[in-house]
Design a protein around this motif. Structure first.
Motif, PDB file in Angstrom:
ATOM      1  N   LEU A  93       8.582  -0.831  -1.077  1.00 47.38           N
ATOM      2  CA  LEU A  93       7.185  -0.453  -0.985  1.00 47.38           C
ATOM      3  C   LEU A  93       6.463  -0.956  -2.223  1.00 47.38           C
ATOM      4  O   LEU A  93       6.988  -0.831  -3.324  1.00 47.38           O
ATOM      5  N   THR A  94       5.288  -1.533  -2.041  1.00 46.71           N
ATOM      6  CA  THR A  94       4.547  -2.029  -3.195  1.00 46.71           C
ATOM      7  C   THR A  94       3.441  -1.062  -3.585  1.00 46.71           C
ATOM      8  O   THR A  94       3.003  -0.233  -2.783  1.00 46.71           O
ATOM      9  N   THR A  95       2.968  -1.217  -4.809  1.00 42.16           N
ATOM     10  CA  THR A  95       1.866  -0.397  -5.316  1.00 42.16           C
ATOM     11  C   THR A  95       0.510  -0.968  -4.914  1.00 42.16           C
ATOM     12  O   THR A  95      -0.514  -0.339  -5.175  1.00 42.16           O
ATOM     13  N   SER A  96       0.470  -2.129  -4.283  1.00 44.24           N
ATOM     14  CA  SER A  96      -0.799  -2.790  -3.969  1.00 44.24           C
ATOM     15  C   SER A  96      -1.735  -1.879  -3.190  1.00 44.24           C
ATOM     16  O   SER A  96      -1.332  -1.172  -2.275  1.00 44.24           O
ATOM     17  N   GLY A  97      -2.995  -1.873  -3.605  1.00 46.36           N
ATOM     18  CA  GLY A  97      -4.007  -1.122  -2.881  1.00 46.36           C
ATOM     19  C   GLY A  97      -4.018   0.374  -3.127  1.00 46.36           C
ATOM     20  O   GLY A  97      -4.929   1.060  -2.692  1.00 46.36           O
ATOM     21  N   VAL A  98      -3.026   0.902  -3.796  1.00 43.88           N
ATOM     22  CA  VAL A  98      -2.951   2.348  -4.027  1.00 43.88           C
ATOM     23  C   VAL A  98      -2.632   2.572  -5.507  1.00 43.88           C
ATOM     24  O   VAL A  98      -1.487   2.728  -5.886  1.00 43.88           O
ATOM     25  N   PHE A  99      -3.663   2.560  -6.315  1.00 46.29           N
ATOM     26  CA  PHE A  99      -3.436   2.802  -7.731  1.00 46.29           C
ATOM     27  C   PHE A  99      -3.859   4.215  -8.086  1.00 46.29           C
ATOM     28  O   PHE A  99      -4.752   4.496  -8.843  1.00 46.29           O
ATOM     29  N   ARG A 100      -3.150   5.128  -7.456  1.00 41.03           N
ATOM     30  CA  ARG A 100      -3.347   6.564  -7.690  1.00 41.03           C
ATOM     31  C   ARG A 100      -2.022   7.128  -8.181  1.00 41.03           C
ATOM     32  O   ARG A 100      -0.985   6.997  -7.524  1.00 41.03           O
ATOM     33  N   THR A 101      -2.059   7.738  -9.328  1.00 38.83           N
ATOM     34  CA  THR A 101      -0.850   8.239  -9.972  1.00 38.83           C
ATOM     35  C   THR A 101      -0.090   9.220  -9.086  1.00 38.83           C
ATOM     36  O   THR A 101       1.129   9.135  -8.951  1.00 38.83           O
ATOM     37  N   GLN A 102      -0.786  10.151  -8.449  1.00 39.37           N
ATOM     38  CA  GLN A 102      -0.123  11.134  -7.602  1.00 39.37           C
ATOM     39  C   GLN A 102       0.613  10.461  -6.439  1.00 39.37           C
ATOM     40  O   GLN A 102       1.711  10.880  -6.066  1.00 39.37           O
ATOM     41  N   ALA A 103       0.018   9.413  -5.884  1.00 38.98           N
ATOM     42  CA  ALA A 103       0.657   8.692  -4.783  1.00 38.98           C
ATOM     43  C   ALA A 103       1.907   7.973  -5.271  1.00 38.98           C
ATOM     44  O   ALA A 103       2.931   7.958  -4.583  1.00 38.98           O
ATOM     45  N   LEU A 104       1.850   7.380  -6.459  1.00 40.26           N
ATOM     46  CA  LEU A 104       3.031   6.714  -7.009  1.00 40.26           C
ATOM     47  C   LEU A 104       4.146   7.728  -7.249  1.00 40.26           C
ATOM     48  O   LEU A 104       5.307   7.478  -6.898  1.00 40.26           O
ATOM     49  N   ILE A 105       3.820   8.860  -7.819  1.00 40.40           N
ATOM     50  CA  ILE A 105       4.847   9.872  -8.101  1.00 40.40           C
ATOM     51  C   ILE A 105       5.456  10.390  -6.805  1.00 40.40           C
ATOM     52  O   ILE A 105       6.671  10.542  -6.696  1.00 40.40           O
ATOM     53  N   ASP A 106       4.629  10.636  -5.793  1.00 36.67           N
ATOM     54  CA  ASP A 106       5.176  11.085  -4.509  1.00 36.67           C
ATOM     55  C   ASP A 106       6.081  10.008  -3.906  1.00 36.67           C
ATOM     56  O   ASP A 106       7.160  10.322  -3.391  1.00 36.67           O
ATOM     57  N   THR A 107       5.662   8.756  -3.987  1.00 34.66           N
ATOM     58  CA  THR A 107       6.489   7.663  -3.463  1.00 34.66           C
ATOM     59  C   THR A 107       7.809   7.584  -4.223  1.00 34.66           C
ATOM     60  O   THR A 107       8.870   7.399  -3.619  1.00 34.66           O
ATOM     61  N   LEU A 108       7.757   7.761  -5.537  1.00 36.60           N
ATOM     62  CA  LEU A 108       8.991   7.810  -6.340  1.00 36.60           C
ATOM     63  C   LEU A 108       9.908   8.927  -5.870  1.00 36.60           C
ATOM     64  O   LEU A 108      11.121   8.739  -5.746  1.00 36.60           O
ATOM     65  N   LEU A 109       9.349  10.093  -5.614  1.00 33.13           N
ATOM     66  CA  LEU A 109      10.154  11.228  -5.169  1.00 33.13           C
ATOM     67  C   LEU A 109      10.754  10.995  -3.783  1.00 33.13           C
ATOM     68  O   LEU A 109      11.852  11.454  -3.496  1.00 33.13           O
TER      69      LEU A 109
ATOM     70  N   HIS B  46       0.806  -1.218   0.000  1.00 36.33           N
ATOM     71  CA  HIS B  46       0.000   0.000   0.000  1.00 36.33           C
ATOM     72  C   HIS B  46       0.843   1.273   0.000  1.00 36.33           C
ATOM     73  O   HIS B  46       0.642   2.168   0.822  1.00 36.33           O
ATOM     74  N   SER B  47       1.803   1.335  -0.902  1.00 37.42           N
ATOM     75  CA  SER B  47       2.707   2.495  -1.016  1.00 37.42           C
ATOM     76  C   SER B  47       3.387   2.807   0.306  1.00 37.42           C
ATOM     77  O   SER B  47       3.488   3.957   0.726  1.00 37.42           O
ATOM     78  N   GLY B  48       3.831   1.738   0.977  1.00 35.37           N
ATOM     79  CA  GLY B  48       4.533   1.927   2.251  1.00 35.37           C
ATOM     80  C   GLY B  48       3.606   2.333   3.372  1.00 35.37           C
ATOM     81  O   GLY B  48       4.030   2.973   4.324  1.00 35.37           O
ATOM     82  N   GLU B  49       2.323   1.928   3.264  1.00 33.35           N
ATOM     83  CA  GLU B  49       1.324   2.209   4.301  1.00 33.35           C
ATOM     84  C   GLU B  49       1.230   3.703   4.617  1.00 33.35           C
ATOM     85  O   GLU B  49       0.961   4.097   5.732  1.00 33.35           O
ATOM     86  N   GLY B  50       1.508   4.536   3.615  1.00 33.91           N
ATOM     87  CA  GLY B  50       1.417   5.982   3.800  1.00 33.91           C
ATOM     88  C   GLY B  50       2.659   6.630   4.386  1.00 33.91           C
ATOM     89  O   GLY B  50       2.711   7.849   4.531  1.00 33.91           O
ATOM     90  N   LEU B  51       3.674   5.834   4.704  1.00 34.08           N
ATOM     91  CA  LEU B  51       4.866   6.406   5.341  1.00 34.08           C
ATOM     92  C   LEU B  51       5.608   7.439   4.492  1.00 34.08           C
ATOM     93  O   LEU B  51       6.139   8.402   5.056  1.00 34.08           O
TER      94      LEU B  51
END
Length: 139
Positions: A72-88, A31-36
């Motif tokens: 961190l996995t993408t599971s459960g969070v298929f939102r582009t903005q969240a992926l980009i923030d996680t990448l950053l 879940h994108s690192g559980e929001g961390l």
């Protein structure tokens, strides 16, 4: 266990000094690192305003552990903005493509991931290469 409970446990691991004692230890968070990636900067801010003896034995900032000891996995969070923030926050070398089956379908999430406005290099790392390295596939 909820994402908040999992995130809290991960923060406890970071603050405990575990990753200083075992620097090669790796944890995978869904879940994108559980929001961390979005909340650790606030945690670090609060820690800076507390007495050091109140927040564990860690030697580094929690975000450093997130970037070096976690995938961190993408599971459960298929939102582009969240992926980009996680990448950053953690970089493309620490993210794994994943589907939260049975709550999501491979078709839906694969289609979303294929359309994300990220580089093809990052897409390949996240979608294939990182898992192959982590789990030592084809070696």
């Amino acid at each position: 266990m909820t994402c908040f409970e999992t995130a809290t446990h991960a923060i406890h691991l970071m603050l405990s000094g575990l990753f200083d004692e075992y620097p090669d230890l790796t944890v995978i968070l869904g879940h994108s690192g559980e929001g961390l990636p979005f909340t650790l900067p606030r945690v670090e801010h609060r820690l800076r305003h507390q007495r050091p003896e109140t927040h564990g034995n860690h030697k580094k900032a929690p975000t450093e552990y997130l970037r070096n000891n976690f995938f961190l996995t993408t599971s459960g969070v298929f939102r582009t903005q969240a992926l980009i923030d996680t990448l950053l926050e953690v970089g493309s070398d620490r993210i794994l493509f994943s589907v939260d089956y049975p709550y999501e379908t491979m078709e839906e999430i694969s289609s979303w991931f294929a359309q994300c406005p990220i580089s093809e290099t990052d897409r390949y790392k996240i979608g294939t290469e990182n898992a192959a390295k982590l789990f030592q596939f084809n070696q």
